[in-house]
Motif scaffolding. Structure first.
Motif, PDB file in Angstrom:
ATOM      1  N   PRO A 240       0.832  -1.210   0.000  1.00  0.00           N
ATOM      2  CA  PRO A 240       0.000   0.000   0.000  1.00  0.00           C
ATOM      3  C   PRO A 240       0.868   1.262   0.000  1.00  0.00           C
ATOM      4  O   PRO A 240       1.916   1.319   0.647  1.00  0.00           O
ATOM      5  N   GLY A 241       0.441   2.260  -0.750  1.00  0.00           N
ATOM      6  CA  GLY A 241       1.159   3.528  -0.765  1.00  0.00           C
ATOM      7  C   GLY A 241       2.440   3.505  -1.559  1.00  0.00           C
ATOM      8  O   GLY A 241       3.263   4.419  -1.434  1.00  0.00           O
ATOM      9  N   VAL A 242       2.638   2.496  -2.403  1.00  0.00           N
ATOM     10  CA  VAL A 242       3.850   2.374  -3.212  1.00  0.00           C
ATOM     11  C   VAL A 242       3.444   2.095  -4.656  1.00  0.00           C
ATOM     12  O   VAL A 242       2.594   1.243  -4.914  1.00  0.00           O
ATOM     13  N   GLU A 243       4.045   2.821  -5.595  1.00  0.00           N
ATOM     14  CA  GLU A 243       3.773   2.626  -7.012  1.00  0.00           C
ATOM     15  C   GLU A 243       5.077   2.226  -7.700  1.00  0.00           C
ATOM     16  O   GLU A 243       6.087   2.916  -7.569  1.00  0.00           O
ATOM     17  N   VAL A 244       5.054   1.112  -8.427  1.00  0.00           N
ATOM     18  CA  VAL A 244       6.263   0.559  -9.029  1.00  0.00           C
ATOM     19  C   VAL A 244       6.103   0.534 -10.542  1.00  0.00           C
ATOM     20  O   VAL A 244       5.053   0.147 -11.065  1.00  0.00           O
ATOM     21  N   SER A 245       7.156   0.954 -11.251  1.00  0.00           N
ATOM     22  CA  SER A 245       7.113   0.952 -12.710  1.00  0.00           C
ATOM     23  C   SER A 245       8.489   0.620 -13.263  1.00  0.00           C
ATOM     24  O   SER A 245       9.508   0.799 -12.595  1.00  0.00           O
ATOM     25  N   VAL A 246       8.505   0.123 -14.502  1.00  0.00           N
ATOM     26  CA  VAL A 246       9.750  -0.221 -15.182  1.00  0.00           C
ATOM     27  C   VAL A 246      10.047   0.850 -16.223  1.00  0.00           C
ATOM     28  O   VAL A 246       9.178   1.231 -17.008  1.00  0.00           O
ATOM     29  N   ASN A 247      11.283   1.342 -16.224  1.00  0.00           N
ATOM     30  CA  ASN A 247      11.700   2.361 -17.176  1.00  0.00           C
ATOM     31  C   ASN A 247      12.228   1.717 -18.455  1.00  0.00           C
ATOM     32  O   ASN A 247      12.470   0.510 -18.508  1.00  0.00           O
ATOM     33  N   GLY A 248      12.428   2.535 -19.470  1.00  0.00           N
ATOM     34  CA  GLY A 248      12.873   2.024 -20.755  1.00  0.00           C
ATOM     35  C   GLY A 248      14.223   1.340 -20.714  1.00  0.00           C
ATOM     36  O   GLY A 248      14.506   0.461 -21.531  1.00  0.00           O
ATOM     37  N   ASP A 249      15.075   1.735 -19.767  1.00  0.00           N
ATOM     38  CA  ASP A 249      16.403   1.123 -19.664  1.00  0.00           C
ATOM     39  C   ASP A 249      16.422  -0.099 -18.755  1.00  0.00           C
ATOM     40  O   ASP A 249      17.487  -0.649 -18.467  1.00  0.00           O
ATOM     41  N   GLY A 250      15.242  -0.523 -18.290  1.00  0.00           N
ATOM     42  CA  GLY A 250      15.156  -1.706 -17.442  1.00  0.00           C
ATOM     43  C   GLY A 250      15.245  -1.422 -15.964  1.00  0.00           C
ATOM     44  O   GLY A 250      15.027  -2.329 -15.150  1.00  0.00           O
ATOM     45  N   THR A 251      15.591  -0.193 -15.582  1.00  0.00           N
ATOM     46  CA  THR A 251      15.599   0.146 -14.162  1.00  0.00           C
ATOM     47  C   THR A 251      14.164   0.225 -13.654  1.00  0.00           C
ATOM     48  O   THR A 251      13.214   0.366 -14.433  1.00  0.00           O
ATOM     49  N   VAL A 252      14.024   0.134 -12.347  1.00  0.00           N
ATOM     50  CA  VAL A 252      12.701   0.133 -11.720  1.00  0.00           C
ATOM     51  C   VAL A 252      12.578   1.362 -10.829  1.00  0.00           C
ATOM     52  O   VAL A 252      13.480   1.663 -10.037  1.00  0.00           O
ATOM     53  N   THR A 253      11.482   2.077 -10.972  1.00  0.00           N
ATOM     54  CA  THR A 253      11.198   3.231 -10.127  1.00  0.00           C
ATOM     55  C   THR A 253      10.189   2.838  -9.064  1.00  0.00           C
ATOM     56  O   THR A 253       9.109   2.324  -9.382  1.00  0.00           O
ATOM     57  N   VAL A 254      10.566   3.062  -7.818  1.00  0.00           N
ATOM     58  CA  VAL A 254       9.696   2.781  -6.677  1.00  0.00           C
ATOM     59  C   VAL A 254       9.235   4.126  -6.134  1.00  0.00           C
ATOM     60  O   VAL A 254       9.970   4.820  -5.431  1.00  0.00           O
ATOM     61  N   ASP A 255       8.028   4.516  -6.491  1.00  0.00           N
ATOM     62  CA  ASP A 255       7.508   5.830  -6.124  1.00  0.00           C
ATOM     63  C   ASP A 255       6.679   5.719  -4.849  1.00  0.00           C
ATOM     64  O   ASP A 255       5.804   4.853  -4.738  1.00  0.00           O
ATOM     65  N   VAL A 256       6.979   6.607  -3.898  1.00  0.00           N
ATOM     66  CA  VAL A 256       6.243   6.640  -2.629  1.00  0.00           C
ATOM     67  C   VAL A 256       5.651   8.042  -2.491  1.00  0.00           C
ATOM     68  O   VAL A 256       6.320   8.953  -1.989  1.00  0.00           O
ATOM     69  N   PRO A 257       4.425   8.256  -2.963  1.00  0.00           N
ATOM     70  CA  PRO A 257       3.849   9.606  -2.968  1.00  0.00           C
ATOM     71  C   PRO A 257       3.828  10.282  -1.600  1.00  0.00           C
ATOM     72  O   PRO A 257       3.961  11.508  -1.513  1.00  0.00           O
TER      73      PRO A 257
END
Length: 210
Positions: free
Chosen positions: A25-42
């Motif tokens: 909960p409260g975490v948004e995860v996405s994959v970038n074009g270079d394969g890295t992963v962004t873990v966003d915590v608003p």
């Protein structure tokens, strides 16, 4: 924090890292074009950007409050740094004070935590900046120097695990500009990454008209 650990002997794939973090909960995860992963915590206004190849292991654990969390071991050079992603927050290890100052500088640091939550870092750094604005406030110079050094360790530790704490750095830079030249603290080591962070602070202030 204890839980089931999953170790990776080869390159961890993006989808594996996303799967480990998905559902917090409260975490948004996405994959970038270079394969890295962004873990966003608003809730903290920041994101950790991770290369899956640098994630050596992960564990599904419970935080001290009982909230679900994921403990990651992140490779940085020859070190493995802990990064805990939990509900609306992340917890990481501050950098060492001796690594912040030039060689030979006298380092006096009060009891610093082994791990710090991002929300706690933001709260403490902001509180010091506001306290310096109090007309009747008085501070012991050595304690103030040590506190600013610890806060710099917090920021450096956050950056090492892929975070980019612009808002927190803005408060640190504000406090340092107010009193830094007057404090008994050795010279900081050159740090291009921290310089870039402060450049983003300046850009954000310019954009906000402050």
């Amino acid at each position: 924090m204890r839980g089931a650990r999953v170790a990776y002997n080869g390159r961890m794939r993006s989808e594996e890292l996303v799967g480990a973090l998905d559902g917090l909960p409260g975490v948004e995860v996405s994959v970038n074009g270079d394969g890295t992963v962004t873990v966003d915590v608003p809730a903290i206004g920041d994101s950790a950007r991770l290369d899956p190849a640098d994630v050596l292991n992960c564990s599904h654990v419970a935080s001290p409050t009982g909230a679900p969390a994921v403990h990651l071991g992140v490779r940085r050079g020859h070190e493995q740094l802990p990064l805990v992603v939990t509900v609306g927050d992340v917890v990481f290890m501050p950098s060492y004070a001796a690594d912040m100052l030039v060689s030979g500088a006298d380092v006096r640091v009060p009891g610093a935590p082994d791990m710090v939550a991002y929300s706690e870092m933001h709260r403490d750094v902001r509180a010091l900046g506001r306290a310096l604005d109090e007309p009747e406030a008085e501070f012991d110079p050595e304690m103030l120097a040590a506190t600013l050094l610890v806060h710099r360790c917090f920021l450096a530790g956050a950056m090492r695990v892929g975070l980019w704490p612009v808002r927190v750095a803005a408060w640190w830079e504000y406090a340092w500009a107010r009193v830094g030249a007057q404090l008994p603290l050795g010279e900081f080591r050159a740090d291009p990454a921290f310089d870039r962070l402060l450049a983003d602070v300046a850009a954000a202030r310019q954009g906000a008209g402050t």
